[in-house]
Design a protein around this motif. Structure first.
Motif, PDB file in Angstrom:
ATOM      1  N   VAL A 194     -17.879  -6.925  -8.706  1.00 11.70           N
ATOM      2  CA  VAL A 194     -17.943  -6.294  -7.383  1.00 11.70           C
ATOM      3  C   VAL A 194     -18.848  -5.068  -7.485  1.00 11.70           C
ATOM      4  N   ILE A 196     -19.945  -1.320  -5.385  1.00 15.15           N
ATOM      5  CA  ILE A 196     -19.584  -0.358  -4.341  1.00 15.15           C
ATOM      6  C   ILE A 196     -20.690   0.690  -4.215  1.00 15.15           C
ATOM      7  N   SER A 258     -10.733 -17.064  -5.139  1.00 11.71           N
ATOM      8  CA  SER A 258     -11.007 -16.946  -3.703  1.00 11.71           C
ATOM      9  C   SER A 258     -10.020 -15.980  -3.045  1.00 11.71           C
ATOM     10  N   ILE A 261     -10.991 -12.372  -3.812  1.00 10.83           N
ATOM     11  CA  ILE A 261     -12.133 -11.890  -3.017  1.00 10.83           C
ATOM     12  C   ILE A 261     -11.679 -11.497  -1.612  1.00 10.83           C
ATOM     13  N   ILE A 262     -10.827 -12.323  -1.019  1.00 12.99           N
ATOM     14  CA  ILE A 262     -10.320 -12.018   0.331  1.00 12.99           C
ATOM     15  C   ILE A 262      -9.533 -10.708   0.327  1.00 12.99           C
ATOM     16  N   ARG A 263      -8.672 -10.543  -0.670  1.00 12.30           N
ATOM     17  CA  ARG A 263      -7.829  -9.339  -0.728  1.00 12.30           C
ATOM     18  C   ARG A 263      -8.668  -8.079  -0.960  1.00 12.30           C
ATOM     19  N   ILE A 264      -9.673  -8.159  -1.821  1.00  9.99           N
ATOM     20  CA  ILE A 264     -10.517  -6.990  -2.070  1.00  9.99           C
ATOM     21  C   ILE A 264     -11.299  -6.615  -0.819  1.00  9.99           C
ATOM     22  N   LYS A 265     -11.834  -7.616  -0.123  1.00  8.78           N
ATOM     23  CA  LYS A 265     -12.591  -7.326   1.102  1.00  8.78           C
ATOM     24  C   LYS A 265     -11.698  -6.683   2.163  1.00  8.78           C
ATOM     25  N   LYS A 266     -10.487  -7.169   2.340  1.00  5.59           N
ATOM     26  CA  LYS A 266      -9.562  -6.578   3.321  1.00  5.59           C
ATOM     27  C   LYS A 266      -9.182  -5.154   2.921  1.00  5.59           C
ATOM     28  N   PHE A 268     -10.972  -3.065   1.110  1.00  6.13           N
ATOM     29  CA  PHE A 268     -12.135  -2.202   1.318  1.00  6.13           C
ATOM     30  C   PHE A 268     -12.308  -1.873   2.799  1.00  6.13           C
ATOM     31  N   ASP A 269     -12.108  -2.849   3.665  1.00  5.27           N
ATOM     32  CA  ASP A 269     -12.227  -2.601   5.108  1.00  5.27           C
ATOM     33  C   ASP A 269     -11.170  -1.615   5.570  1.00  5.27           C
ATOM     34  N   ILE A 275     -19.365  -1.789   0.626  1.00  5.42           N
ATOM     35  CA  ILE A 275     -20.094  -2.663  -0.296  1.00  5.42           C
ATOM     36  C   ILE A 275     -21.538  -2.680   0.184  1.00  5.42           C
TER      37      ILE A 275
END
Length: 314
Positions: A194, A196, A258, A261-266, A268-269, A275
């Motif tokens: 990832v 940042i 998968s 990735i979903i959990r990290i994106k949520k 971060f949002d 990113i």
């Protein structure tokens, strides 16, 4: 005509003498023939009995059906050959025994040269069956093939690739080349890369990622989530999120990755962590490094001069 009849009578007499000699020899050999028949029947019976008994015994120590069948078959054939040689000895056919042994040796040597690849695969299959580096159902990667083992024989290993194709790999190729067994421990580590923004608080990002991955799908709870910063990129600071998942099928691995990735994106949002997109600087200087702004200014001046001249002409 008389000479012809004489020759026929002579031939018949010779034939009769031969038959009488063979009959007399047969009568003399009759006890040996009976003993040989009894010995041959006993050989088949005892060989089958021993094979059955050893088959029950060997299954306790070896779970390879192919290897067990090979051992039992070789043992059965060996006992039959031993009994057959005894039968020939009883019939006073020792020379035949020696001739057969010599013939078997020559044939074996010829077959060894003719089928050396098959023999190599067969021997490799025996070694694999003894060492058991993998079993049916394991996910392996070897010779640029990745998939699940469906069948193991003494000649080939059948691998079902994740895209559905069935690959039959000769045992020699598997035995002589590196092999990775992903199923041997039942767990597998996922390394997720990832990036940042340089403006982010690195320690805060580290804590957010760890909390986001705590409940990821199939994660092994006894092993902690690790977030390790890896490098300074062109437009981001890069790190690897590492965690372990339970693994029996390939879908366990890709599904957990998968989900991560979903959990990290949520996460971060929710925490306004950026990113960044890759940043590229384009240089349009074409005259010995002349700046683009200077070229634009010169171009604008040329356009204005042209408009002014055109206006005066009117």
């Amino acid at each position: 005509m008389t000479n012809y009849m004489r020759d026929v009578n002579g031939a018949l007499e010779l034939l009769w003498n031969k038959l009488e000699a063979w009959g007399a020899q047969t009568v003399l050999m009759l006890p040996n023939i009976l003993v040989a028949l009894v010995l041959l029947i006993l050989t088949f019976y005892v060989a089958g009995l021993i094979r059955s008994w050893i088959g029950k015994f060997i299954n306790r120590f070896s779970h390879s059906a192919a290897l067990n069948n090979l051992i039992l078959t070789l043992l059965y054939i060996g006992m039959l050959l031993l009994g057959f040689f005894f039968v020939l000895s009883v019939l006073n056919l020792d020379r035949v025994v020696i001739s057969l042994l010599a013939g078997v040796g020559i044939i074996g040597l010829a077959l060894g040269f003719a089928f050396q690849d098959i023999a190599a695969n067969f021997i490799s299959g025996v070694i694999i069956a003894v060492q058991k580096p993998f079993r049916v159902g394991d996910n392996i990667e070897t010779n640029d093939y990745f998939g699940t083992i469906e069948r193991i024989t003494l000649r080939t290993i059948d691998i079902r690739q994740v895209t559905g194709e069935l690959v039959k790999l000769p045992n020699k190729m598997v035995f002589e080349n590196p092999l990775t067994n992903f199923s041997i421990y039942g767990t597998r580590r996922i390394d997720l890369e990832v990036g940042i923004s340089y403006a982010e608080d690195l320690e805060r990002v580290q804590q957010v990622v760890i909390e986001a991955l705590e409940d990821v799908k199939n994660r092994v709870k006894t092993k902690a989530v690790e977030v390790m910063y890896d490098s300074f990129g062109d437009s981001s600071i890069n790190f690897k999120a590492r965690f372990w998942v339970s693994y029996s099928r390939q879908v366990d691995y890709v599904g957990a990755k998968s989900d991560a990735i979903i959990r990290i994106k949520k996460a971060f949002d929710a925490n306004d962590i950026l990113i960044p997109f890759p940043i590229r600087t384009l240089d349009f200087g074409i005259k010995g490094g002349e700046k683009l702004t200077e070229q634009l200014q010169a171009l604008n001046a040329t356009v204005k001069d042209g408009q002014r001249i055109g206006g005066n002409g009117k």
